[in-house]
Design an enzyme around this catalytic site. Structure first.
Site, PDB file in Angstrom:
ATOM      1  N   GLU A 119     -31.664 -23.954  34.013  1.00 31.31           N
ATOM      2  CA  GLU A 119     -33.129 -24.893  33.687  1.00 31.31           C
ATOM      3  C   GLU A 119     -33.747 -24.945  35.047  1.00 31.31           C
ATOM      4  O   GLU A 119     -34.578 -25.769  35.215  1.00 31.31           O
ATOM      5  CB  GLU A 119     -32.671 -26.140  32.887  1.00 31.31           C
ATOM      6  CG  GLU A 119     -32.198 -26.105  31.743  1.00 31.31           C
ATOM      7  CD  GLU A 119     -33.072 -25.318  30.523  1.00 31.31           C
ATOM      8  OE1 GLU A 119     -34.004 -24.979  31.008  1.00 31.31           O
ATOM      9  OE2 GLU A 119     -32.386 -25.342  29.444  1.00 31.31           O
ATOM     10  N   HIS A 142     -31.455 -33.291  33.386  1.00 28.10           N
ATOM     11  CA  HIS A 142     -31.503 -32.903  31.907  1.00 28.10           C
ATOM     12  C   HIS A 142     -30.309 -33.046  31.190  1.00 28.10           C
ATOM     13  O   HIS A 142     -29.004 -32.647  31.671  1.00 28.10           O
ATOM     14  CB  HIS A 142     -31.820 -31.304  31.902  1.00 28.10           C
ATOM     15  CG  HIS A 142     -31.360 -30.657  30.562  1.00 28.10           C
ATOM     16  ND1 HIS A 142     -31.956 -31.165  29.355  1.00 28.10           N
ATOM     17  CD2 HIS A 142     -30.478 -29.542  30.238  1.00 28.10           C
ATOM     18  CE1 HIS A 142     -31.672 -30.491  28.460  1.00 28.10           C
ATOM     19  NE2 HIS A 142     -30.690 -29.298  29.034  1.00 28.10           N
ATOM     20  N   HIS A 144     -27.838 -34.097  27.020  1.00 27.02           N
ATOM     21  CA  HIS A 144     -28.141 -33.771  25.498  1.00 27.02           C
ATOM     22  C   HIS A 144     -27.714 -35.016  24.812  1.00 27.02           C
ATOM     23  O   HIS A 144     -26.407 -35.146  24.342  1.00 27.02           O
ATOM     24  CB  HIS A 144     -27.000 -32.532  25.221  1.00 27.02           C
ATOM     25  CG  HIS A 144     -27.458 -31.286  25.916  1.00 27.02           C
ATOM     26  ND1 HIS A 144     -26.321 -30.199  25.797  1.00 27.02           N
ATOM     27  CD2 HIS A 144     -28.500 -30.836  26.383  1.00 27.02           C
ATOM     28  CE1 HIS A 144     -26.884 -29.258  26.605  1.00 27.02           C
ATOM     29  NE2 HIS A 144     -28.275 -29.477  26.847  1.00 27.02           N
ATOM     30  N   HIS A 214     -32.750 -30.090  21.491  1.00 23.10           N
ATOM     31  CA  HIS A 214     -32.128 -29.496  22.485  1.00 23.10           C
ATOM     32  C   HIS A 214     -31.563 -30.795  23.446  1.00 23.10           C
ATOM     33  O   HIS A 214     -30.423 -31.113  23.354  1.00 23.10           O
ATOM     34  CB  HIS A 214     -32.920 -28.713  23.327  1.00 23.10           C
ATOM     35  CG  HIS A 214     -32.258 -28.153  24.725  1.00 23.10           C
ATOM     36  ND1 HIS A 214     -32.811 -26.959  25.234  1.00 23.10           N
ATOM     37  CD2 HIS A 214     -31.206 -28.600  25.192  1.00 23.10           C
ATOM     38  CE1 HIS A 214     -31.784 -26.734  26.360  1.00 23.10           C
ATOM     39  NE2 HIS A 214     -30.938 -27.723  26.388  1.00 23.10           N
TER      40      HIS A 214
HETATM   41  O1  2HA Z   1     -26.793 -26.049  31.602  1.00 27.37           O
HETATM   42  O2  2HA Z   1     -28.181 -27.709  29.298  1.00 27.37           O
HETATM   43  O3  2HA Z   1     -30.276 -26.377  28.728  1.00 27.37           O
HETATM   44  C1  2HA Z   1     -26.738 -26.034  30.263  1.00 27.37           C
HETATM   45  C2  2HA Z   1     -28.005 -26.458  29.551  1.00 27.37           C
HETATM   46  C3  2HA Z   1     -29.112 -25.733  29.402  1.00 27.37           C
HETATM   47 ZN    ZN Z   2     -29.491 -28.140  27.728  1.00 26.22          ZN
END
Ligand code: 2HA
Ligand code: ZN
Length: 273
Positions: A119, A142, A144, A214
């Site tokens: 990313e 980033h 999840h 995502h």
């Molecule tokens: O690095 O989360 O969006 C793996 C991820 C890609």
């Molecule tokens: Zn991701």
């Protein structure tokens, strides 16, 4: 093995904090396998010796030209690397990169040739924007977060302002610490330049951006700050989910109570968007 962190306590402290936060990401269940990624601008720690370090891997393209990043240095999590491994060994699961003079490519300079996160276009587009606007923010995260990603599977919560309105009304602290709310980016291919462009537009007006089905992206003074921003919103989503699991739609704070918190704490009186 020698590390760029040797005899650089200030830089080591930045990387130690990254390692601490990646441990939290794993514990929270937000970082399955290699999920999520991090960049931190470490240019202020780039002394003459660091600036003289040669590339240890071929130059690679970012996929975008980012004019404010010329000569900037970043720590970036490695692609395919696990957050839980990074927590123990940050320099084997991430690398220091230098942006080349063309502002469109980068080279790895330390400690090992660990390729940066998939990313990278999104992270560096945000870093470019932070420098452009004179921000003191250095970190992008980033991850999840389960409850926030779950909410993004509902058409209702993808409507502009709806998720922010509900999350703000779960607990006053959400409003106090995320006064700009959460911005939504409709589903796009992970790692794509389109995702990076859409993320940049949303972060201009929100504390955290949610990528539909995502994950989230947050920026902060440092990586702990970016983590806290995400955590505050995820806590509100968790309260919402608990109420739904108990069989009812939570009432939420009234609009008057929300306005009162905005006024008393001198928050931007933004309408949910
Ligand atoms: O690095 O989360 O969006 C793996 C991820 C890609
Ligand atoms: Zn991701």
């Amino acid at each position: 093995m020698n590390s760029i962190l040797d005899s650089r306590p200030a830089l080591r402290a930045v990387i130690d904090q990254v390692a601490e936060v990646t441990g939290y990401l794993w514990q929270k269940g937000w970082a399955e396998r290699n999920g999520g990624n991090i960049t931190v601008n470490i240019t202020e720690h780039a002394d003459e010796e660091i600036k003289a370090l040669p590339a240890i891997a071929p130059v690679r393209q970012i996929g975008k030209t980012l004019p404010h990043l010329r000569g900037q240095y970043f720590y970036a999590k490695g692609t395919g690397k696990r957050m839980r491994d990074l927590a123990r060994q940050p320099m084997q699961n991430g690398a220091i990169i230098r942006i080349c003079p063309d502002c469109a490519s980068y080279e790895i300079i330390a400690d090992e040739p660990v390729m940066p996160t998939s990313e990278l276009p999104s992270h560096l587009a945000l870093q470019d924007y932070l420098l452009e606007t004179g921000s003191t923010y250095k970190a992008t995260l980033h991850t999840h977060p389960i409850e926030l990603v779950a909410m993004s599977h509902s058409e209702r919560f993808l409507r502009p302002g709806e998720m922010t309105r509900v999350l703000w009304s779960m607990i006053p602290e959400t409003l106090a610490f995320a006064p700009l709310g959460i911005g939504i980016v409709p589903y796009k291919l992970p790692g794509s330049v389109e995702l990076a462009d859409a993320t940049l537009e949303q972060i201009k007006e929100h504390d955290v951006v949610l990528w539909e089905k995502h994950g989230t992206v947050a920026v902060g003074q440092d990586i702990m700050d970016a983590f806290d921003q995400t955590d505050v919103l995820c806590k509100a989503a968790n309260i919402y989910m608990c109420a739904r699991s108990m069989g009812f739609e939570p009432d939420g704070m009234t609009p008057e109570a929300v306005r009162e918190v905005q006024q008393v704490f001198n928050l931007p009186t933004k309408r949910p968007s």
